[in-house]
Scaffold this motif. Structure first.
Motif, PDB file in Angstrom:
ATOM      1  N   ARG A 188       4.962   8.119  -6.244  1.00 56.65           N
ATOM      2  CA  ARG A 188       3.994   7.521  -7.172  1.00 56.65           C
ATOM      3  C   ARG A 188       4.663   7.126  -8.481  1.00 56.65           C
ATOM      4  O   ARG A 188       4.339   6.073  -9.062  1.00 56.65           O
ATOM      5  CB  ARG A 188       2.863   8.517  -7.432  1.00 56.65           C
ATOM      6  N   THR A 191       5.407  13.203  -2.839  1.00 61.47           N
ATOM      7  CA  THR A 191       4.331  12.227  -3.060  1.00 61.47           C
ATOM      8  C   THR A 191       4.258  11.822  -4.524  1.00 61.47           C
ATOM      9  O   THR A 191       4.074  10.648  -4.857  1.00 61.47           O
ATOM     10  CB  THR A 191       2.985  12.813  -2.611  1.00 61.47           C
ATOM     11  N   TRP A 210       0.830  -1.212   0.000  1.00 57.83           N
ATOM     12  CA  TRP A 210       0.000   0.000   0.000  1.00 57.83           C
ATOM     13  C   TRP A 210       0.864   1.262   0.000  1.00 57.83           C
ATOM     14  O   TRP A 210       0.563   2.250   0.666  1.00 57.83           O
ATOM     15  CB  TRP A 210      -0.947   0.012   1.210  1.00 57.83           C
ATOM     16  N   ARG A 211       1.933   1.218  -0.750  1.00 59.17           N
ATOM     17  CA  ARG A 211       2.907   2.324  -0.733  1.00 59.17           C
ATOM     18  C   ARG A 211       2.308   3.644  -1.195  1.00 59.17           C
ATOM     19  O   ARG A 211       2.519   4.692  -0.574  1.00 59.17           O
ATOM     20  CB  ARG A 211       4.092   1.927  -1.619  1.00 59.17           C
ATOM     21  N   ASN A 212       1.547   3.624  -2.280  1.00 62.25           N
ATOM     22  CA  ASN A 212       0.957   4.867  -2.794  1.00 62.25           C
ATOM     23  C   ASN A 212      -0.068   5.438  -1.823  1.00 62.25           C
ATOM     24  O   ASN A 212      -0.116   6.654  -1.585  1.00 62.25           O
ATOM     25  CB  ASN A 212       0.310   4.616  -4.160  1.00 62.25           C
ATOM     26  N   ALA A 213      -0.892   4.561  -1.246  1.00 61.88           N
ATOM     27  CA  ALA A 213      -1.892   5.026  -0.286  1.00 61.88           C
ATOM     28  C   ALA A 213      -1.227   5.639   0.944  1.00 61.88           C
ATOM     29  O   ALA A 213      -1.665   6.683   1.458  1.00 61.88           O
ATOM     30  CB  ALA A 213      -2.795   3.865   0.126  1.00 61.88           C
ATOM     31  N   LYS A 214      -0.159   5.017   1.392  1.00 60.11           N
ATOM     32  CA  LYS A 214       0.562   5.559   2.542  1.00 60.11           C
ATOM     33  C   LYS A 214       1.155   6.929   2.237  1.00 60.11           C
ATOM     34  O   LYS A 214       1.160   7.821   3.099  1.00 60.11           O
ATOM     35  CB  LYS A 214       1.672   4.587   2.958  1.00 60.11           C
ATOM     36  N   SER A 215       1.671   7.093   1.009  1.00 58.41           N
ATOM     37  CA  SER A 215       2.262   8.390   0.665  1.00 58.41           C
ATOM     38  C   SER A 215       1.204   9.492   0.622  1.00 58.41           C
ATOM     39  O   SER A 215       1.456  10.618   1.065  1.00 58.41           O
ATOM     40  CB  SER A 215       2.977   8.295  -0.691  1.00 58.41           C
ATOM     41  N   PHE A 216      -0.007   9.182   0.121  1.00 54.81           N
ATOM     42  CA  PHE A 216      -1.079  10.187   0.095  1.00 54.81           C
ATOM     43  C   PHE A 216      -1.544  10.526   1.513  1.00 54.81           C
ATOM     44  O   PHE A 216      -1.814  11.692   1.827  1.00 54.81           O
ATOM     45  CB  PHE A 216      -2.252   9.676  -0.742  1.00 54.81           C
ATOM     46  N   LEU A 217      -1.640   9.517   2.368  1.00 50.50           N
ATOM     47  CA  LEU A 217      -2.033   9.780   3.754  1.00 50.50           C
ATOM     48  C   LEU A 217      -0.971  10.615   4.470  1.00 50.50           C
ATOM     49  O   LEU A 217      -1.300  11.513   5.268  1.00 50.50           O
ATOM     50  CB  LEU A 217      -2.253   8.463   4.499  1.00 50.50           C
ATOM     51  N   THR A 218       0.289  10.329   4.181  1.00 50.11           N
ATOM     52  CA  THR A 218       1.374  11.108   4.786  1.00 50.11           C
ATOM     53  C   THR A 218       1.344  12.549   4.303  1.00 50.11           C
ATOM     54  O   THR A 218       1.547  13.489   5.090  1.00 50.11           O
ATOM     55  CB  THR A 218       2.730  10.466   4.441  1.00 50.11           C
TER      56      THR A 218
END
Length: 308
Positions: free
Chosen positions: A295, A291, A252-260
């Protein structure tokens, strides 16, 4: 009869074959071993630098160094010490003959096919053990193998010839076991990616410094709001975590980057009274830029099939 049957030189990064002996037997057993060669060449970056795979009648041994792996196929009763001496000799000759820059930038399979001449000569010597007595020191290799034995790859770890199983590596000290989760290699770093990484580190450092200043102010003035300290340190953690996501692959790398990135925006919104418009713009822009680079830097795709 114990003997070396074939050998290959393969680039670790992507499994590109650089050179190979050209006298493959066409028997069923040898064809099956060619599949194992192919599978191993695509997993070299995830394996220790000295390994053995036992396939029944045949053994596959390999060593890796400086981004290049030297692989060989021999009969099951061929002495392990001779097998790794053979590979060590291939490694020394290849490193001496070819510039590592050329191996790193090679794009065509078998672009060092002329090295096959040395492979063939060396294979003939090692298949005639009487000629080896004055040309190598078996005692040194025997000692090294005892101190750091090759990792034994099981067939269950390797998987089937049609579907690859994930091979994963813990820290390998010679007798270690493979147990950790596999790491996925990411695409090469680009200049914008490096810039985003450095800027994110800078934002994290600025947040950290402001956080310590906020603690000092809090100690001097009891009326100060402690939540500002929390916001600065959360901003620091978010920036550093973005750097981590840029460098390493996780689920879930992309999702984590957006949440961060969302956390960075929330922290800066809360700190709007302590920062001017340009500072807020800088921190949010850097967060968005990092971010985007996370991505864009996706895991590397499946290595091409070079028929190794």
């Amino acid at each position: 009869m114990s003997m070396i049957l074939s050998a290959s030189v393969v680039r670790v990064r992507d499994g590109l074959p650089l050179s190979a002996s050209t006298d493959y037997d066409q028997s069923t057993g040898m064809q099956e071993c060619r599949k194992y060669f192919k599978m191993l060449s695509k997993k070299l970056s995830q394996l220790p630098d000295r390994c053995t795979l036992k396939t029944g009648q045949y053994n596959i041994n390999f060593i890796s160094s400086l981004g290049v792996s030297y692989m060989m196929l021999c009969t099951e009763n061929y002495p392990s010490v001779l097998a790794f001496c053979f590979l060590d000799e291939l490694q020394k000759e290849f490193i001496t003959t070819y510039n590592m820059m050329k191996t790193n930038t090679a794009v065509r399979p078998y672009c060092f096919i002329e090295f096959d001449n040395f492979i063939q000569r060396t294979k003939q010597r090692y298949n005639n053990t009487r000629s080896l007595s004055t040309k190598m020191n078996l005692a040194d290799m025997q000692t090294e193998i005892k101190l750091r034995p090759p990792y034994q790859i099981s067939m269950s770890e390797l998987g089937s010839a049609n579907g690859f199983a994930h091979l994963s590596v813990a820290e390998y000290k010679g007798t270690g076991k493979i147990s950790a989760a596999p790491h996925q290699r990411l695409e090469p770093v680009t200049l914008p990616g490096i810039v985003s990484f450095v800027l994110s580190l800078l934002c994290g450092a600025l947040n950290l410094i402001r956080g310590f200043h906020a603690i000092e102010s809090l100690l001097q003035n009891e009326g100060e709001d402690f939540s500002y300290v929390i916001a600065f340190f959360l901003g620091t953690a978010a920036c550093l975590y973005q750097c981590y996501l840029f460098v390493y692959y996780t689920g879930w790398r992309n999702a984590k980057s957006f949440l961060t990135f969302g956390l960075i925006c929330l922290c800066n919104m809360y700190l709007y009274e302590l920062r001017n418009l340009w500072q807020l713009f800088f921190h949010v822009t850097v967060g968005a830029f990092c971010t985007l680079q996370i991505r864009l830097r996706q895991p590397q795709g499946k290595s091409p099939d070079y028929n190794v």
